[in-house]
Structure formats: structure tokens, C-alpha cells
Write a protein that holds these residues in place. Structure first.
Motif, mmCIF file in Angstrom:
data_model
loop_
_atom_site.group_PDB
_atom_site.id
_atom_site.type_symbol
_atom_site.label_atom_id
_atom_site.label_comp_id
_atom_site.label_asym_id
_atom_site.label_seq_id
_atom_site.Cartn_x
_atom_site.Cartn_y
_atom_site.Cartn_z
ATOM 1 N N VAL A 278 0.880 -1.178 0.000
ATOM 2 C CA VAL A 278 0.000 0.000 0.000
ATOM 3 C C VAL A 278 0.919 1.230 0.000
ATOM 4 O O VAL A 278 1.700 1.437 0.931
ATOM 5 N N VAL B 290 1.303 5.450 -1.271
ATOM 6 C CA VAL B 290 0.743 6.697 -1.806
ATOM 7 C C VAL B 290 1.910 7.654 -2.037
ATOM 8 O O VAL B 290 2.761 7.846 -1.144
ATOM 9 N N GLN C 191 -0.114 12.186 -0.062
ATOM 10 C CA GLN C 191 -0.454 11.577 1.232
ATOM 11 C C GLN C 191 -1.347 12.506 2.055
ATOM 12 O O GLN C 191 -1.361 13.719 1.844
ATOM 13 N N ASN C 192 -2.086 11.901 2.964
ATOM 14 C CA ASN C 192 -3.032 12.625 3.828
ATOM 15 C C ASN C 192 -4.182 13.256 3.053
ATOM 16 O O ASN C 192 -4.748 14.266 3.466
ATOM 17 N N ARG C 193 -4.491 12.673 1.894
ATOM 18 C CA ARG C 193 -5.642 13.138 1.106
ATOM 19 C C ARG C 193 -6.599 11.995 0.835
ATOM 20 O O ARG C 193 -7.336 12.011 -0.138
ATOM 21 N N LYS C 194 -6.555 10.984 1.721
ATOM 22 C CA LYS C 194 -7.501 9.845 1.678
ATOM 23 C C LYS C 194 -7.303 8.903 0.488
ATOM 24 O O LYS C 194 -8.190 8.102 0.203
ATOM 25 N N GLY D 29 -4.890 6.636 0.444
ATOM 26 C CA GLY D 29 -4.649 5.354 1.128
ATOM 27 C C GLY D 29 -5.965 4.721 1.575
ATOM 28 O O GLY D 29 -6.162 3.508 1.459
ATOM 29 N N THR D 30 -6.866 5.559 2.052
ATOM 30 C CA THR D 30 -8.196 5.068 2.462
ATOM 31 C C THR D 30 -8.937 4.474 1.274
ATOM 32 O O THR D 30 -9.553 3.408 1.386
ATOM 33 N N SER E 49 4.499 -1.212 8.079
ATOM 34 C CA SER E 49 5.806 -0.577 8.269
ATOM 35 C C SER E 49 5.790 0.133 9.615
ATOM 36 O O SER E 49 4.718 0.488 10.130
ATOM 37 N N ASN F 107 5.572 2.562 12.480
ATOM 38 C CA ASN F 107 4.809 3.815 12.667
ATOM 39 C C ASN F 107 3.636 3.992 11.690
ATOM 40 O O ASN F 107 3.052 5.070 11.628
ATOM 41 N N LYS F 108 3.309 2.961 10.916
ATOM 42 C CA LYS F 108 2.133 3.046 10.032
ATOM 43 C C LYS F 108 0.964 2.257 10.626
ATOM 44 O O LYS F 108 -0.098 2.165 10.020
ATOM 45 N N TYR G 102 -3.543 1.505 9.615
ATOM 46 C CA TYR G 102 -4.266 0.243 9.418
ATOM 47 C C TYR G 102 -5.295 -0.009 10.520
ATOM 48 O O TYR G 102 -6.313 -0.659 10.273
ATOM 49 N N LYS H 222 -7.292 2.012 11.589
ATOM 50 C CA LYS H 222 -8.538 2.672 11.168
ATOM 51 C C LYS H 222 -9.431 1.750 10.347
ATOM 52 O O LYS H 222 -10.616 2.001 10.182
#
Ligand SMILES: CC(C)(COP(=O)(O)OP(=O)(O)OC[C@H]1O[C@@H](n2cnc3c(N)ncnc32)[C@H](O)[C@@H]1OP(=O)(O)O)[C@@H](O)C(=O)NCCC(=O)NCCS
Length: 138
Positions: free
Chosen positions: A69, A71, A76-79, A81-82, A109, A111-112, A116, A118
Motif C-alpha cells: 500500500v 501513496v 499523502q493525507n488526502r484519503k 490510502g483510504t 511498516s 509507525n504506520k 491500518y 482505522k
């Protein structure tokens, strides 16, 4: 415009994202074999540029694994990954019709993990689960 493609499995795009997220890409032949043996993948584009990817591998009935996964840092931080996780988990839902007890694993990974969590993943170890383990090289 953001678009997605299923099972595109483009080696160049895959390696581009690997480089962008700092993992360093595999040889083309390695990436090709990995992608050829992928059960399901999602590629995300902004116009024609690859900006995200994720894939499912596994036996389709007992054990599935979410991998790669990624991005692109500027997105990043724009959904995105969601979006990738939602599509991968939608595919798992289809598999669950055949076996509701199918197990879905991933190795986060460092600190990720929070990302997950979520989506309902829990850290091993807990009351019922031992550590996830990985074979290390010599
Ligand atoms: C991890 C990654 C895929 C997340 O993708 P993203 O598009 O940036 O994530 P999203 O914007 O969809 O974030 C969804 C939620 O997860 C949270 N989140 C994202 N990264 C997180 C992290 N490292 N730790 C905790 N929470 C995180 C976001 O804050 C957001 O929370 P919200 O729903 O409460 O707003 C992306 O940062 C990435 O590709 N990183 C580099 C490659 C990598 O490490 N991949 C994971 C391999 S195991």
C-alpha cells in the motif's frame, strides 16, 4: 482527476511508487513476477500519473495478505490510502461470501500501524494472537 484501475499491475508504475515512498524498487523481472502473482490490485491515478497502489495476495479462501500500500508523498493525507484500503477490503468481502472466516494479514511498516487500525486491523500480540513473525536473512 483522480481515477482508479483494478488489476493494472504496471511494473514501471509499481517501481516508481516504490522509489517515491523510499523503499527502493525491485528489478523489473522481480516486480513483474510479483505482480503476475497478485490476486487483486488497485492503481490510483491523477490524470495519467500513478499516485497510489495496493494489492492482495493469497490463496483466496483461507489466507489473504495486503501488501504494497503506497501513496506518492505529494498525495499523502488526502484519503488516497483510504480509497486503496476500501477497495482491497471490498474484494475481501466478496471472498468472505465463500469463507466468512478468511483471515486477512498485513505487515505494517514501522509507525504506520495507526493507519491500518482505522480499518479494523489489530496489532499482534493480544489476548488471543501470538506475535506475527518474519523470517530474517543471515
Ligand atoms: C501509509 C499511507 C499508505 C497512508 O496513505 P494516505 O493516503 O496518506 O492516508 P489517508 O489520507 O487515507 O489517511 C487515512 C487516515 O489514516 C491516518 N494516518 C495516515 N498515516 C498514518 C500513520 N502513519 N499513523 C497513524 N495514522 C495515519 C490519517 O491521519 C487519516 O486519519 P483520519 O481518517 O482520522 O483523518 C501513506 O502514508 C504511504 O504510502 N506511506 C509510505 C509507504 C508506506 O509506509 N506504506 C505502508 C506500508 S505497510
Amino acid at each position: 482527476m483522480i481515477t482508479i484501475k483494478e488489476n493494472e499491475n504496471n511494473v514501471e508504475e509499481f517501481n516508481t511508487l516504490y522509489d517515491q515512498v523510499g523503499w527502493g524498487h525491485y528489478d523489473e523481472a522481480v516486480s513483474k513476477r510479483a505482480l503476475d502473482n497478485t490476486y487483486y490490485s488497485i492503481s490510483v491515478y491523477d490524470d495519467n500519473s500513478i499516485i497510489g497502489f495496493g494489492r492482495l495476495i493469497g490463496d483466496t479462501i483461507c489466507f489473504m495478505y495486503i501488501h504494497d500500500v503506497m501513496v506518492s508523498p505529494n498525495y499523502q493525507n488526502r484519503k488516497i490510502g483510504t480509497l486503496i484500503m476500501t477497495k482491497l477490503l471490498d474484494k475481501v468481502k466478496e471472498l468472505k461470501k465463500e469463507n466468512p472466516d478468511i483471515r486477512v494479514y498485513l505487515g505494517a511498516s514501522k509507525n504506520k500501524e495507526g493507519f491500518y487500525e482505522k480499518f479494523g486491523f489489530v496489532k499482534r500480540i493480544d489476548d488471543n494472537l501470538g506475535y506475527g513473525m518474519i523470517l530474517k536473512g543471515d
